[in-house]
Design a protein around this motif. Structure first.
Motif, mmCIF file in Angstrom:
data_model
loop_
_atom_site.group_PDB
_atom_site.id
_atom_site.type_symbol
_atom_site.label_atom_id
_atom_site.label_comp_id
_atom_site.label_asym_id
_atom_site.label_seq_id
_atom_site.Cartn_x
_atom_site.Cartn_y
_atom_site.Cartn_z
ATOM 1 N N PHE A 235 -19.687 -48.495 25.751
ATOM 2 C CA PHE A 235 -20.420 -49.064 26.692
ATOM 3 C C PHE A 235 -21.534 -49.215 25.898
ATOM 4 N N ASP A 236 -22.678 -50.225 26.369
ATOM 5 C CA ASP A 236 -23.995 -50.570 25.613
ATOM 6 C C ASP A 236 -25.166 -50.222 26.604
ATOM 7 N N ILE A 237 -26.000 -49.927 25.805
ATOM 8 C CA ILE A 237 -27.562 -49.856 26.436
ATOM 9 C C ILE A 237 -28.130 -51.061 25.782
ATOM 10 N N GLU A 238 -28.692 -52.110 26.698
ATOM 11 C CA GLU A 238 -29.194 -53.364 26.047
ATOM 12 C C GLU A 238 -30.718 -53.012 26.051
ATOM 13 N N THR B 226 -35.336 -52.935 15.896
ATOM 14 C CA THR B 226 -36.158 -54.033 15.328
ATOM 15 C C THR B 226 -36.685 -54.793 16.379
ATOM 16 N N PRO B 227 -37.972 -55.395 16.217
ATOM 17 C CA PRO B 227 -38.380 -56.401 17.256
ATOM 18 C C PRO B 227 -37.664 -57.137 17.949
ATOM 19 N N GLY B 228 -37.719 -57.261 19.249
ATOM 20 C CA GLY B 228 -36.760 -58.353 19.993
ATOM 21 C C GLY B 228 -35.823 -57.461 20.961
ATOM 22 N N SER B 229 -34.642 -57.772 20.496
ATOM 23 C CA SER B 229 -33.376 -57.233 21.197
ATOM 24 C C SER B 229 -32.633 -56.236 20.304
ATOM 25 N N ASN B 230 -31.925 -55.152 21.040
ATOM 26 C CA ASN B 230 -31.151 -54.277 20.265
ATOM 27 C C ASN B 230 -30.192 -53.824 21.041
ATOM 28 N N THR B 231 -29.039 -53.248 20.537
ATOM 29 C CA THR B 231 -27.866 -52.754 21.520
ATOM 30 C C THR B 231 -27.631 -51.394 20.821
ATOM 31 N N PHE C 108 -21.580 -44.194 18.616
ATOM 32 C CA PHE C 108 -20.731 -45.262 18.243
ATOM 33 C C PHE C 108 -19.805 -45.012 17.012
ATOM 34 N N ASP C 109 -20.228 -44.217 16.024
ATOM 35 C CA ASP C 109 -19.442 -43.588 15.052
ATOM 36 C C ASP C 109 -18.407 -42.419 15.358
ATOM 37 N N GLY C 110 -18.486 -42.123 16.579
ATOM 38 C CA GLY C 110 -17.656 -40.884 16.925
ATOM 39 C C GLY C 110 -18.272 -39.466 17.128
ATOM 40 N N THR C 111 -19.337 -39.313 16.544
ATOM 41 C CA THR C 111 -20.039 -37.969 16.737
ATOM 42 C C THR C 111 -20.151 -37.683 18.148
ATOM 43 N N ALA C 112 -19.985 -36.554 18.336
ATOM 44 C CA ALA C 112 -20.088 -35.952 19.904
ATOM 45 C C ALA C 112 -21.324 -35.843 20.366
ATOM 46 N N ILE C 113 -21.658 -36.264 21.741
ATOM 47 C CA ILE C 113 -22.913 -36.033 22.195
ATOM 48 C C ILE C 113 -22.956 -34.673 23.153
ATOM 49 N N THR C 114 -24.114 -33.909 22.721
ATOM 50 C CA THR C 114 -23.963 -32.858 23.573
ATOM 51 C C THR C 114 -25.083 -33.111 24.865
#
Length: 178
Positions: A75-78, A140-145, A123-129
């Motif tokens: 899933f993405d946060i835009e 970067t300036p503008g849009s990022n995902t 995204f790289d599979g690293t677990a989130i605590t």
């Protein structure tokens, strides 16, 4: 024109005008409610990313038994309108919070089913605590995902069995810009 014809024409005009009023009143009414938030941040979050459903599908109990995992769903946060003014590192982190489960350490608890939880990953599979910031991501300036993963994980066979049924789980996220 005789009085009978004038009366008939007047009645027809009155009837026609009342019919259009009835039609207009029966056309339906409603309202539109707008909501949102104005924030002091380097980027805006798209409305689709603020309240995003992530369906994990139907996963068999046998696949999760003994600590097994389901398929990872991304899933993405835009982020849009990003301005890097004032940022030193030009990065962002996300901190996910929610109710954890002791049945599957490190996982988000399920409402409705016992014996399993949801593991969040970068995204790289690293677990989130839960409650800890993710690895900083360059922006970067503008849009990022920002892309993250989620997958079901069953508890180990030594601690119990995986239940069945429908479930929900909610995690909240907060972004921090550096």
């Amino acid at each position: 024109m005789n009085v009978a014809i004038k009366s008939a024409l007047a009645a027809m005009v009155l009837l026609a005008s009342s019919a259009s009023v009835v039609n207009a009143a029966g056309a339906g009414t409603g309202s539109v409610t707008f909501s949102g938030e104005i924030i002091e941040a380097a980027c805006s979050i798209t409305p689709e990313s603020v309240d995003r459903p992530v369906p994990l599908g139907s996963v068999s109990k046998s696949q999760l038994s003994g600590g097994g995992v389901g398929t990872k769903h991304y899933f993405d946060i835009e982020l849009i309108g990003c301005s890097l003014t004032g940022l030193t590192d030009k990065t962002v982190t996300a901190t996910f919070t929610g109710t954890g489960t002791t049945e599957v350490p490190g996982a988000l608890a399920l409402n409705g089913v016992a014996g399993a939880g949801i593991l969040l990953t970068e995204f790289d599979g690293t677990a989130i605590t839960l409650g800890n910031a993710t690895t900083p991501k360059a922006i970067t300036p503008g849009s990022n995902t920002l892309t993250f993963g989620a997958q079901l994980k069953g508890q180990s066979s030594t601690t119990g069995t995986v239940g069945t049924g429908t479930f929900t789980a909610v995690t909240h996220f907060a972004l921090a810009y550096q």
